[in-house]
Design a protein around this motif. Structure first.
Motif, PDB file in Angstrom:
ATOM      1  N   ARG A   1       0.836  -1.209   0.000  1.00 45.95           N
ATOM      2  CA  ARG A   1       0.000   0.000   0.000  1.00 45.95           C
ATOM      3  C   ARG A   1       0.870   1.258   0.000  1.00 45.95           C
ATOM      4  NH1 ARG A   1      -5.425   0.984   2.089  1.00 45.95           N
ATOM      5  NH2 ARG A   1      -6.705  -0.756   1.413  1.00 45.95           N
ATOM      6  N   TRP A   2       1.997   1.165   0.695  1.00 50.37           N
ATOM      7  CA  TRP A   2       2.989   2.220   0.746  1.00 50.37           C
ATOM      8  C   TRP A   2       2.352   3.531   1.193  1.00 50.37           C
ATOM      9  CZ3 TRP A   2       7.587   1.462   1.843  1.00 50.37           C
ATOM     10  CH2 TRP A   2       8.646   2.324   1.529  1.00 50.37           C
ATOM     11  N   VAL A   3       2.919   4.648   0.806  1.00 48.56           N
ATOM     12  CA  VAL A   3       2.420   5.944   1.257  1.00 48.56           C
ATOM     13  C   VAL A   3       1.118   6.305   0.542  1.00 48.56           C
ATOM     14  CG1 VAL A   3       2.966   8.415   1.414  1.00 48.56           C
ATOM     15  CG2 VAL A   3       4.752   6.709   1.826  1.00 48.56           C
ATOM     16  N   GLN A   4       0.959   5.798  -0.681  1.00 47.47           N
ATOM     17  CA  GLN A   4      -0.201   6.168  -1.486  1.00 47.47           C
ATOM     18  C   GLN A   4      -1.523   5.740  -0.847  1.00 47.47           C
ATOM     19  OE1 GLN A   4       2.657   5.295  -2.607  1.00 47.47           O
ATOM     20  NE2 GLN A   4       3.191   6.913  -4.055  1.00 47.47           N
ATOM     21  N   ARG A   5      -1.590   4.501  -0.341  1.00 46.64           N
ATOM     22  CA  ARG A   5      -2.858   4.007   0.213  1.00 46.64           C
ATOM     23  C   ARG A   5      -2.724   3.450   1.624  1.00 46.64           C
ATOM     24  NH1 ARG A   5      -5.987  -0.171  -2.733  1.00 46.64           N
ATOM     25  NH2 ARG A   5      -3.988  -1.197  -3.093  1.00 46.64           N
ATOM     26  N   GLY A   6      -1.489   3.413   2.136  1.00 47.86           N
ATOM     27  CA  GLY A   6      -1.292   2.810   3.441  1.00 47.86           C
ATOM     28  C   GLY A   6      -0.695   3.734   4.485  1.00 47.86           C
ATOM     29  N   LEU A   7      -0.682   5.044   4.202  1.00 48.80           N
ATOM     30  CA  LEU A   7      -0.048   5.981   5.131  1.00 48.80           C
ATOM     31  C   LEU A   7      -0.829   6.087   6.432  1.00 48.80           C
ATOM     32  CD1 LEU A   7       2.142   8.115   5.676  1.00 48.80           C
ATOM     33  CD2 LEU A   7       0.591   9.814   4.666  1.00 48.80           C
ATOM     34  N   LEU A   8      -0.165   5.727   7.528  1.00 54.20           N
ATOM     35  CA  LEU A   8      -0.766   5.899   8.848  1.00 54.20           C
ATOM     36  C   LEU A   8      -0.418   7.266   9.423  1.00 54.20           C
ATOM     37  CD1 LEU A   8       0.031   2.383  10.402  1.00 54.20           C
ATOM     38  CD2 LEU A   8      -1.896   3.053   8.958  1.00 54.20           C
TER      39      LEU A   8
ATOM     40  N   ARG B   1      -6.653   8.355  11.487  1.00 55.46           N
ATOM     41  CA  ARG B   1      -6.149   8.073  10.144  1.00 55.46           C
ATOM     42  C   ARG B   1      -5.716   6.614  10.026  1.00 55.46           C
ATOM     43  NH1 ARG B   1      -2.906  11.870   6.298  1.00 55.46           N
ATOM     44  NH2 ARG B   1      -2.437  10.446   4.587  1.00 55.46           N
ATOM     45  N   ALA B   2      -5.050   6.112  11.059  1.00 48.28           N
ATOM     46  CA  ALA B   2      -4.628   4.711  11.039  1.00 48.28           C
ATOM     47  C   ALA B   2      -5.837   3.789  11.020  1.00 48.28           C
ATOM     48  CB  ALA B   2      -3.748   4.414  12.249  1.00 48.28           C
TER      49      ALA B   2
END
Length: 369
Positions: free
Chosen positions: A302-309, A327-328
């Motif tokens: 997911r990385w920063v695009q879709r997985g940024l906590l 957000r998490a």
């Protein structure tokens, strides 16, 4: 942590996930200590970006910043992976690794390497072993995607395979002095290597390695490989027997060995249904990823695009401030709605251990193999 301890930990995460109890902190953390790399891989753009000047070392977490992150981890880890790029290219590798070992007391730390600089790798690993707690087991996995020219072609560097062999020999020699060192080979099974997996397995089975493992190639934003068609969807299933053969009796701990065997079956099912989570994904619950720029993400897919906590720089380098924020929770809800599906090994291991269905398969393998 004993195998019984892992069972208790698994139960804790499962109850938190299933019944939405107070969320425990992750015990499986992967960090990207740098994005810099000297390779020119067909399955990753880190090396290409480094040569183009797109990797900005001054934008990555400094040593002081890493130490602040580590000092805020006041709970025990089971697993830590120090990845890259190429970890040995980081000037901070030894200090960060030792600080993690002393502060978070992980049972297992894995450091992969492309082995392009054998002496540098060996020197850094020895310095880590000299100063780290003897209770931590250090797994150094040399990345080998094929034999001879096959590996050199995939990695884009002539002579890389010979340097891999030199690094493996050096690590095996180090192991005689450091009983907490484990030496392994890690192969990425891609469309470029799937036809040579059996040859690679047979070659390294002759060596006194502690493990010989693999992972399937994926198209990832993190690696710059979107659209490259590197995942061997049609051919992966036929190499599963070879991948299981590679494990043999090397992997210490029968549960860990059965987990890896079951993981290969898991991936064999995923390639047929790549849009479906075969087990509930525990990324962002039991596992997470810290990027080289200090972003805390659910995983490296997911990385920063879709997985940024959240950003550790914006949270005073405190994972807990991000972990329990809304957000998490939004990212976790998205994962729970199965808006993604992947075979990422680090997250899949945690997920499988917390799935009753997967655990039955692991138990079956444990009792019969």
């Amino acid at each position: 942590m004993t195998e019984l301890g892992y069972v208790k930990q698994i139960a804790n995460y499962y109850l938190a996930y299933r019944f939405k109890l107070t969320r425990p902190l992750p015990d499986n953390i992967t960090i990207s200590i740098t994005r810099a790399c000297q390779s020119n891989c067909l399955t990753c753009e880190c090396g290409s970006d480094t040569r183009k000047g797109l990797v900005k070392i001054n934008e990555e977490l400094s040593l002081d910043e890493w130490l602040q992150v580590i000092n805020n981890i006041d709970w025990k880890l089971a697993f830590l992976t120090i990845s890259g790029g190429e970890p040995s290219m980081s000037r901070n590798l030894e200090t960060v690794a030792i600080a993690f070992a002393e502060q978070a007391r992980p049972d297992f730390v894995t450091i992969p390497t492309n082995a392009l600089t054998p002496d540098l790798v060996l020197n850094k690993i020895q310095r880590i072993l000299d100063k780290s707690p003897s209770t931590t087991k250090w797994h150094v996995n040399v990345s080998v995607d094929g034999i001879g020219q096959v590996h050199d072609h995939v990695r884009g560097v002539e002579g890389n395979f010979e340097k891999c062999l030199k690094t493996i020999d050096g690590l095996i020699n180090l192991r005689t002095r450091y009983p907490n060192l484990r030496v392994g080979v890690h192969t990425v099974v891609s469309t470029h290597t799937v036809d040579t997996v059996e040859e690679t397995v047979n070659y390294f089975q002759k060596m006194p390695l502690d493990n010989q493992i693999s992972e399937i190639a994926e198209e990832r934003v993190e690696l710059g490989t979107m659209g490259r068609q590197i995942t061997p969807y049609q051919d992966y299933a036929r190499v599963i027997p070879s991948l299981k053969q590679a494990l043999g009796s090397r992997e210490e701990g029968r549960i860990r060995r059965s987990l890896r065997r079951s993981y290969y079956d898991f991936v064999g099912k995923w390639v047929r249904e790549p849009k479906r989570q075969l087990v509930p994904c525990m990324a962002g619950v039991a596992s997470c990823h810290i990027t080289e720029k200090g972003y805390l993400t659910s995983c490296c897919v997911r990385w920063v695009q879709r997985g940024l906590l959240g950003s550790l720089r914006d949270s005073n380098y405190d994972i807990k401030r991000i972990w329990f924020a809304e957000r998490a929770d939004e990212v976790r809800r998205s994962i729970r709605r199965q808006e993604c599906a992947c075979p990422l090994a680090s997250a899949a291991y945690s997920s499988m251990l917390m799935s009753p269905k997967a655990m039955l398969q692991i138990a079956k393998d444990y009792l019969t193999v």
